[in-house]
Scaffold this motif. Sequence first.
Motif, PDB file in Angstrom:
ATOM      1  N   ASN A 358      -1.762 -23.398 -38.315  1.00  0.00           N
ATOM      2  CA  ASN A 358      -2.403 -24.128 -39.401  1.00  0.00           C
ATOM      3  C   ASN A 358      -1.533 -24.236 -40.643  1.00  0.00           C
ATOM      4  N   LEU A 359      -0.483 -23.421 -40.728  1.00  0.00           N
ATOM      5  CA  LEU A 359       0.365 -23.471 -41.924  1.00  0.00           C
ATOM      6  C   LEU A 359       1.073 -24.810 -42.051  1.00  0.00           C
ATOM      7  N   GLY A 360       1.449 -25.408 -40.939  1.00  0.00           N
ATOM      8  CA  GLY A 360       2.129 -26.700 -40.990  1.00  0.00           C
ATOM      9  C   GLY A 360       3.630 -26.615 -41.192  1.00  0.00           C
ATOM     10  N   MET A 361       4.166 -25.410 -41.415  1.00  0.00           N
ATOM     11  CA  MET A 361       5.599 -25.270 -41.663  1.00  0.00           C
ATOM     12  C   MET A 361       6.394 -25.065 -40.371  1.00  0.00           C
ATOM     13  N   PHE A 362       5.679 -24.869 -39.234  1.00  0.00           N
ATOM     14  CA  PHE A 362       6.342 -24.636 -37.958  1.00  0.00           C
ATOM     15  C   PHE A 362       6.143 -25.818 -37.018  1.00  0.00           C
ATOM     16  N   ARG A 363       7.177 -26.114 -36.246  1.00  0.00           N
ATOM     17  CA  ARG A 363       7.056 -27.144 -35.211  1.00  0.00           C
ATOM     18  C   ARG A 363       6.186 -26.652 -34.074  1.00  0.00           C
ATOM     19  N   PHE A 364       6.320 -25.376 -33.728  1.00  0.00           N
ATOM     20  CA  PHE A 364       5.499 -24.802 -32.671  1.00  0.00           C
ATOM     21  C   PHE A 364       5.387 -23.304 -32.916  1.00  0.00           C
ATOM     22  N   VAL A 365       4.357 -22.718 -32.303  1.00  0.00           N
ATOM     23  CA  VAL A 365       4.154 -21.265 -32.340  1.00  0.00           C
ATOM     24  C   VAL A 365       3.753 -20.839 -30.927  1.00  0.00           C
ATOM     25  N   VAL A 366       4.455 -19.873 -30.360  1.00  0.00           N
ATOM     26  CA  VAL A 366       4.168 -19.359 -29.026  1.00  0.00           C
ATOM     27  C   VAL A 366       4.136 -17.839 -29.109  1.00  0.00           C
ATOM     28  N   VAL A 367       3.114 -17.221 -28.500  1.00  0.00           N
ATOM     29  CA  VAL A 367       3.005 -15.762 -28.466  1.00  0.00           C
ATOM     30  C   VAL A 367       3.282 -15.294 -27.044  1.00  0.00           C
ATOM     31  N   ASN A 368       4.274 -14.437 -26.888  1.00  0.00           N
ATOM     32  CA  ASN A 368       4.653 -13.893 -25.588  1.00  0.00           C
ATOM     33  C   ASN A 368       4.353 -12.393 -25.544  1.00  0.00           C
ATOM     34  N   TYR A 369       3.980 -11.904 -24.350  1.00  0.00           N
ATOM     35  CA  TYR A 369       3.635 -10.493 -24.163  1.00  0.00           C
ATOM     36  C   TYR A 369       4.558  -9.902 -23.105  1.00  0.00           C
ATOM     37  N   GLN A 370       5.067  -8.692 -23.376  1.00  0.00           N
ATOM     38  CA  GLN A 370       5.958  -8.021 -22.433  1.00  0.00           C
ATOM     39  C   GLN A 370       5.489  -6.584 -22.209  1.00  0.00           C
ATOM     40  N   PRO A 371       4.779  -6.312 -21.064  1.00  0.00           N
ATOM     41  CA  PRO A 371       4.374  -4.924 -20.775  1.00  0.00           C
ATOM     42  C   PRO A 371       5.608  -4.061 -20.488  1.00  0.00           C
ATOM     43  N   ILE A 372       5.559  -2.815 -20.942  1.00  0.00           N
ATOM     44  CA  ILE A 372       6.657  -1.880 -20.701  1.00  0.00           C
ATOM     45  C   ILE A 372       6.377  -1.143 -19.400  1.00  0.00           C
ATOM     46  N   ASP A 373       7.361  -1.151 -18.501  1.00  0.00           N
ATOM     47  CA  ASP A 373       7.171  -0.567 -17.162  1.00  0.00           C
ATOM     48  C   ASP A 373       6.706   0.890 -17.250  1.00  0.00           C
ATOM     49  N   SER A 374       5.759   1.233 -16.354  1.00  0.00           N
ATOM     50  CA  SER A 374       5.260   2.598 -16.181  1.00  0.00           C
ATOM     51  C   SER A 374       4.593   3.146 -17.440  1.00  0.00           C
ATOM     52  N   ASN A 376       1.475   2.125 -20.731  1.00  0.00           N
ATOM     53  CA  ASN A 376       0.426   1.201 -21.163  1.00  0.00           C
ATOM     54  C   ASN A 376       0.751   0.663 -22.546  1.00  0.00           C
ATOM     55  N   LEU A 377       2.052   0.379 -22.752  1.00  0.00           N
ATOM     56  CA  LEU A 377       2.542  -0.182 -24.015  1.00  0.00           C
ATOM     57  C   LEU A 377       2.912  -1.646 -23.825  1.00  0.00           C
ATOM     58  N   LEU A 378       2.895  -2.347 -24.932  1.00  0.00           N
ATOM     59  CA  LEU A 378       3.073  -3.798 -24.876  1.00  0.00           C
ATOM     60  C   LEU A 378       3.920  -4.232 -26.062  1.00  0.00           C
ATOM     61  N   ASP A 379       4.928  -5.038 -25.800  1.00  0.00           N
ATOM     62  CA  ASP A 379       5.699  -5.677 -26.867  1.00  0.00           C
ATOM     63  C   ASP A 379       5.215  -7.113 -27.041  1.00  0.00           C
ATOM     64  N   ILE A 380       5.067  -7.539 -28.282  1.00  0.00           N
ATOM     65  CA  ILE A 380       4.618  -8.904 -28.581  1.00  0.00           C
ATOM     66  C   ILE A 380       5.735  -9.617 -29.324  1.00  0.00           C
ATOM     67  N   ARG A 381       6.067 -10.802 -28.833  1.00  0.00           N
ATOM     68  CA  ARG A 381       7.081 -11.631 -29.493  1.00  0.00           C
ATOM     69  C   ARG A 381       6.440 -12.959 -29.898  1.00  0.00           C
ATOM     70  N   ILE A 382       6.433 -13.215 -31.192  1.00  0.00           N
ATOM     71  CA  ILE A 382       5.870 -14.469 -31.738  1.00  0.00           C
ATOM     72  C   ILE A 382       7.043 -15.411 -31.983  1.00  0.00           C
ATOM     73  N   GLU A 383       7.128 -16.422 -31.159  1.00  0.00           N
ATOM     74  CA  GLU A 383       8.259 -17.356 -31.226  1.00  0.00           C
ATOM     75  C   GLU A 383       7.840 -18.607 -32.003  1.00  0.00           C
ATOM     76  N   THR A 384       8.564 -18.906 -33.052  1.00  0.00           N
ATOM     77  CA  THR A 384       8.265 -20.085 -33.874  1.00  0.00           C
ATOM     78  C   THR A 384       9.556 -20.848 -34.143  1.00  0.00           C
ATOM     79  N   GLN A 385       9.378 -22.075 -34.569  1.00  0.00           N
ATOM     80  CA  GLN A 385      10.520 -22.879 -35.007  1.00  0.00           C
ATOM     81  C   GLN A 385      10.121 -23.631 -36.266  1.00  0.00           C
TER      82      GLN A 385
END
Length: 822
Positions: A358-374, A376-385
């Motif tokens: 909704n900010l309008g300053m980004f061309r796109f916003v994508v949220v990616n999730y990466q579970p850590i093996d073995s 119950n932790l999770l890394d989140i990467r918010i990709e914007t341009q």
Amino acid sequence: MPVKLIKYLFIFALVASLFSCRSTRYVPEGEYLISKAPKYEGNLALDDYSLNDVVRNQPNQNLLGRPFYLYAYNFGRRIKKDSVDKGIRAWLSRQLTNDIGEAPQLLDTTILKQDRINIRNAYFAAGYFYPKVSYRIDTLGKEDKERNKVGIVFTIEEGTAYRYRNVKLQLKNPQDSAFLRAYQMPQSAIKQGQNYSHDKMALERSRATLALRNAGYFTFSPSMIDFEVDTLITSPQERDLQDSLNVKWIDIYINVTEQPQPYYIRNVLMEIQPPGGFETAVKEDIITFNSVELNQAIRDSLHITERKLSPTVNLRFKTSKNHIKRLNFNFLNRRVLVRQGERYSQDRNRQTLQRLQNLGMFRFVVVNYQPIDSTNLLDIRIETQLAKKYQIRVGTEGFSNDIISTNLPSVGSNIVFRDRNAFRHSEFLELSLAGNVGLYQSIEEENNRALFYELAANTRLNFNRFLIPFPVKADLSQLSPYTTLSANYRLESRLEFNRVTTGGQLSYRWNHIPFSDQAVSRLTPFFVDLIDVRNISDAFQEQIDNLPLIIQRDYERRFGSRIQYSFTYQNYGKNRIRPTYWYRTAVEIGGNLPFLIDALTQGNNNDESLNDNLLFNRIFYGQYLKGSFENKWLFPIDQQSELVARAFLGASYTYNNTPTVPYESRFFTGGTNSMRGWISNTLGPGRSSLSDFISSGSVDSVNLSLLAPGGEFILEANLEYRVDVWSYLEMAFFTDVGNVWFHEAERTREQLGDASIIALENLALGWDAGIGFRFDFSFLILRFDLAQQLFAPDLERGWVLGNPEAAESKRWQLNVGINYPF
């Protein structure tokens, strides 16, 4: 030959040519044309609309109750020359048969048997486990030419619906109390006493999955839920109770086959790519950091002050050094709701995505999730341009102004400069210049079209927050608040005069439902404009001096102010899947600011009266209250057509010796988006016509298109049937009714006459009907609407067709517009 006669002959010839083809002309020998929609006898639980979705034996598409597309197909076959595959006739035949037309929909008995099974399955899914479905084929005509037309009738004995007696949740690990709380069984879509329903079971899977994912169960999926149904009721007492109540009971068990562990967030990284992406930046310029990694020396070298990145921010950022100066990381951090160490939540991730989009300053916003093996932790990467900071757009446009009284639309060009991140908080700055040229009937020669032009400059600054003089601790970003500051200048140049409008406003907008435009409020606490009419020609000044005082004031200098509020509630959509609606209520109070200035400056500039509605003895103003209600409904007929209705009701009232509502705040009707049988803003008021306001003997010397008195009350309704014809061509059949009136004040009665006042004898509504052609080019819709007046309030007899009084003036109108009228 008169143009009007040619128009009607062309429409008649087109319709007659298409509808003259017999519908069964190209039905193969031994085949049967499905002529009518299937009928369903005995069905009570499901509506015909739902059953039509599962029945494949359907007739050809209809237009106004006739199989128009089948007629087009037959007409294309009829004009084709078998031995010639080139030329206009062959091209037209291909267009009619392949693109516009639809081949005959023939009865298929194999599919018919499957239709019967599909209906049974539909009833089973609704809880009727043992429905009986049969069908018969009806021959619709006795004449030879009708013998290969048939209709289908399905007879349904639905039986008794099964209801849930008990609803139980069964976990693989019943000792997991945290999982049980997260499931939120009281919120289940399946309730005791409801009919068995496949739809409710699918809804329960979705509901439970969302609830569990919001509680941190990242890997939970709908496939981990299944249902077990028990129809065996062994107790004789219960069987007797079922028979007496005419119901059937079942027990349902909601089985959770897997119970994963909740996930916690380890790291959150926000990548902010430059407009061209990371691949366009020098590798050494890309930097990843968080606040704790930045000592003072690094902050100074990168120009990252604590006002841009506070030490309390725990997000990591990856961006280009060249774009750090464009970013305020504290501002972005407040819009990211996911935090290190917290449980994963699907809702918080979705809200983060929406806030950033909704900010309008980004061309796109994508949220990616990466579970850590073995783990119950999770890394989140918010990709914007980042979007390009500056944007310049040059194009053409069609102006739409409710108080410009020309019938043909104005066309012109514009240039727009935009800055999407003006002050590093995603402020949207827009500077625009526009000009357009319009046409209206000049007063010198009856058949000479004269030009007028408009120039406009506008500045708009939009903030993604409320600009208010007091602090608000609550987080309002989920309501998508906006504050808009704007200033505008507009010059309207005509043969008879120039009109200059200068103004500015402050407005707020917010959603009542988080991240949804279903319910929206708009408040404008400050709106002012100064309207100056200049360079009035001597001939036109002499003419307007003989007009009613109300219309004379429309050509004087005026100062206006107003406070506005509107509330919109809608589920509006362009799809033709479900009915949609749009409602808006608006209220407005105007003129209080100039009245206050007038009161405070008494004694200056020889101004001694508060009752003359004059500021500084030379600038008119008016005080008034105004309210309106507008709604629109879209009812899909099928995927190719829909019925659209609109209603608009408005009223205004003046006070403090103001004779009428100022020109800019009155209601107007007539034109391309209103009553399409009349020139813009020329219908009414009441039973009056524009010539009624001109002194006797001078009608021919006044340009009536410049006189648009409007009214203080309005009632208008529109109905339109839209249907896709071919590719980007759409047709519409429409009718409009409406009118405007003035208030029954004695001074108004003296100025405008009894026919303009809202009274029982003046409540006559203008009525028109017509046909439209719309060309949908995806980026715009070009519209041509031809409307014929049917009832004109200004005529003594009212009815137009066959009325000698109506023959003296043009009573039909061709409207050219951009996009849909409503």
